[in-house]
Enzyme design. Structure first.
Site, mmCIF file in Angstrom:
data_model
loop_
_atom_site.group_PDB
_atom_site.id
_atom_site.type_symbol
_atom_site.label_atom_id
_atom_site.label_comp_id
_atom_site.label_asym_id
_atom_site.label_seq_id
_atom_site.Cartn_x
_atom_site.Cartn_y
_atom_site.Cartn_z
ATOM 1 N N LYS A 35 0.955 -1.001 0.502
ATOM 2 C CA LYS A 35 0.055 0.099 0.535
ATOM 3 C C LYS A 35 1.088 1.313 0.240
ATOM 4 O O LYS A 35 2.084 1.578 -0.116
ATOM 5 C CB LYS A 35 -1.240 -0.267 1.012
ATOM 6 C CG LYS A 35 -0.465 0.078 2.592
ATOM 7 C CD LYS A 35 -1.269 -0.557 3.436
ATOM 8 C CE LYS A 35 -0.259 -0.468 4.824
ATOM 9 N NZ LYS A 35 -0.632 -0.287 6.114
ATOM 10 N N ARG A 131 -10.191 0.328 14.898
ATOM 11 C CA ARG A 131 -10.474 1.011 13.231
ATOM 12 C C ARG A 131 -11.782 -0.291 12.642
ATOM 13 O O ARG A 131 -12.772 0.244 12.341
ATOM 14 C CB ARG A 131 -9.111 1.042 13.619
ATOM 15 C CG ARG A 131 -8.520 2.172 11.981
ATOM 16 C CD ARG A 131 -7.504 2.639 11.860
ATOM 17 N NE ARG A 131 -6.875 1.015 11.239
ATOM 18 C CZ ARG A 131 -5.871 0.046 10.839
ATOM 19 N NH1 ARG A 131 -4.698 1.246 11.056
ATOM 20 N NH2 ARG A 131 -5.814 -0.603 10.411
ATOM 21 N N TYR A 254 15.610 29.928 9.056
ATOM 22 C CA TYR A 254 14.299 30.120 9.433
ATOM 23 C C TYR A 254 13.564 30.006 10.839
ATOM 24 O O TYR A 254 14.358 29.283 11.405
ATOM 25 C CB TYR A 254 13.223 29.719 8.772
ATOM 26 C CG TYR A 254 13.090 30.222 7.032
ATOM 27 C CD1 TYR A 254 12.823 31.176 6.806
ATOM 28 C CD2 TYR A 254 13.120 28.863 6.484
ATOM 29 C CE1 TYR A 254 12.460 32.071 5.569
ATOM 30 C CE2 TYR A 254 12.791 29.158 5.347
ATOM 31 C CZ TYR A 254 12.921 30.304 4.424
ATOM 32 O OH TYR A 254 12.978 30.505 3.070
ATOM 33 N N MET A 302 12.201 24.013 3.114
ATOM 34 C CA MET A 302 11.306 23.568 1.817
ATOM 35 C C MET A 302 12.286 23.026 0.862
ATOM 36 O O MET A 302 12.117 21.460 0.168
ATOM 37 C CB MET A 302 10.796 24.652 0.697
ATOM 38 C CG MET A 302 9.458 24.005 -0.419
ATOM 39 S SD MET A 302 9.162 25.432 -1.254
ATOM 40 C CE MET A 302 8.079 25.843 0.091
HETATM 41 C C1 LIG Z 1 -0.763 -1.893 6.352
HETATM 42 C C2 LIG Z 1 -1.112 -3.181 7.078
HETATM 43 C C3 LIG Z 1 -0.625 -4.363 7.714
HETATM 44 C C4 LIG Z 1 1.411 -4.404 7.295
HETATM 45 O O1 LIG Z 1 1.883 -3.872 8.700
HETATM 46 P P1 LIG Z 1 3.320 -3.708 9.180
HETATM 47 O O2 LIG Z 1 3.332 -2.882 10.345
HETATM 48 O O3 LIG Z 1 3.878 -2.593 7.658
HETATM 49 O O4 LIG Z 1 3.754 -4.793 8.689
HETATM 50 C C5 LIG Z 1 -1.223 -5.891 7.335
HETATM 51 N N1 LIG Z 1 -2.099 -5.752 7.860
HETATM 52 C C6 LIG Z 1 -3.136 -4.537 7.708
HETATM 53 C C7 LIG Z 1 -4.435 -4.906 7.333
HETATM 54 C C8 LIG Z 1 -2.267 -3.203 7.503
HETATM 55 O O5 LIG Z 1 -2.894 -1.987 7.187
#
Ligand SMILES: *Cc1c(COP(=O)(O)O)cnc(C)c1O
Length: 358
Positions: A35, A131, A254, A302
């Protein structure tokens, strides 16, 4: 010379990290979690590199899943938030995608769909992360409904751990999972990276490692990536584009948040928050110049960061700088900036040129 900032992606390191996951997960199947543009490393690049190793790829966006299919990837693709509207379901069927089903609304959408092919689905139980996931009360009716839905093929039982990297661990969630799934003989999917590494009991069915594949520790406060046998995949590197000589009392950048307490040499690095380096990284965040460890001084701007050259007398214009990666674990930079490696890796912006190391 073009602007010297680069992200080098070490493909053998990625494969090596996958091998660590494979070895630690005993005989579980492995989804490679890709992802968020493969945690900033490039969706297709990572999928190609792991194509012959991963049992499937887990991701979020339907467009990305379609892009993988169009690019010829044939392995299972798991959509971690499932579908959002019923009108996506024909694409799931056409491309053979596996949705996570985590609401009763999704169960109903499936029940109402007329699809040309049956979909494998993951049914997700909320065991305390609060969640995504069906409640314990919703779970059985939903499972029964899915089992009797004509367009549903194999069902996998899934949950996600909130504290696999923390003191609290996984037992409290495992208890709820075992209770709700007692008597079901469907395959399961439980472990993220932290659970895969710390709790072998969770490595059943299909594990879902993400961060460890990219060479970062899921619990850097306890065990470094290196001690887990993981190697950095992304190295963010640049060069000094100028050097400034400061007198005691001079301030930097800055807001002048850093004041020299003695004469100092500082370097200006071509990298800033518009490249994805965290603006909230305070003075003192580690950085390598000429392979030597030093610290940032003043605010990240930046396009530039200022760095202390004390003890690096040869450093000058053109000196190589590592912001994170080889020689400087991203976990250490994240800790100094009060965040996690995930955020730094994902935040890399498209203006940073990528170099592949084969
Ligand atoms: C992102 C995610 C993972 C992977 O988690 P890591 O901590 O990066 O290994 C596994 N399962 C779900 C549902 C996730 O959203």
């Amino acid at each position: 010379m073009t602007r010297p900032l680069r992200a080098t992606i070490d493909l053998p390191a990625l494969r090596g990290n996958f091998a660590v996951a494979r070895q630690r997960a005993s005989d579980a199947n492995l989804w490679a979690v890709i992802k968020a543009n493969a945690y900033g490393h490039g969706l297709l690049r990572v999928a190609e590199t792991l194509e012959d190793l991963a049992d499937g790829f887990a991701l979020l966006d339907l467009d990305d899943a379609v892009a993988l299919r169009e690019a010829g990837f044939r392995q299972p693709l798991l959509l971690l938030e499932g579908f959002f509207e019923a009108d996506e379901l024909p694409l799931y069927a056409a491309y053979g995608l596996t949705p996570v089903v985590h609401t009763l609304e999704q169960v109903e959408m499936l029940a109402g769909a007329a699809l040309p092919a049956r979909l494998p689905v993951y049914i997700k139980l909320n065991t305390g992360m609060n969640r995504l996931g069906l409640s314990a009360e919703e779970f059985h009716p939903a499972l029964t409904a899915l089992q009797t839905t004509s367009c549903v093929a194999a069902i996998t039982l899934m949950t996600h751990f909130a504290d696999a990297d923390q003191e609290r661990g996984i037992e409290w969630q495992m208890a709820g999972f075992e209770e709700s799934t007692r008597g079901c003989d469907d395959p399961v999917s439980l472990a993220n990276s932290a659970a895969l590494l710390r709790f072998p009991v969770t490595c059943r069915g299909w594990a879902r490692p993400g961060i460890m594949l990219y060479g970062s520790s899921p619990f850097p406060q306890d065990e470094s990536a290196e001690s887990l046998g993981l190697r950095p995949v992304m190295t963010l590197s640049s060069r000094l584009i100028t050097v400034q000589e400061l007198d005691a009392g001079d301030r930097v950048g800055y807001g002048g948040t850093f004041t020299a307490d003695r004469p100092m040499r500082i370097g200006v690095v071509a990298c800033g928050y518009a490249d994805g380096y965290p603006r909230h990284a305070p003075s003192g965040t580690p950085m390598l110049v000429e392979g030597r460890r030093t610290r940032t001084v003043g605010r990240v701007s930046m396009d530039m960061i200022t760095v202390d050259l004390e003890g690096i007398p040869d450093a000058g214009i053109g000196s190589p700088v590592v912001l994170w990666g080889e020689g400087l674990p991203v976990d250490e930079v994240a800790a100094a900036a009060g965040t996690v490696s995930y955020e730094l890796l994902c935040a890399l912006t498209p203006r940073v040129p990528i170099i592949e190391k084969a």
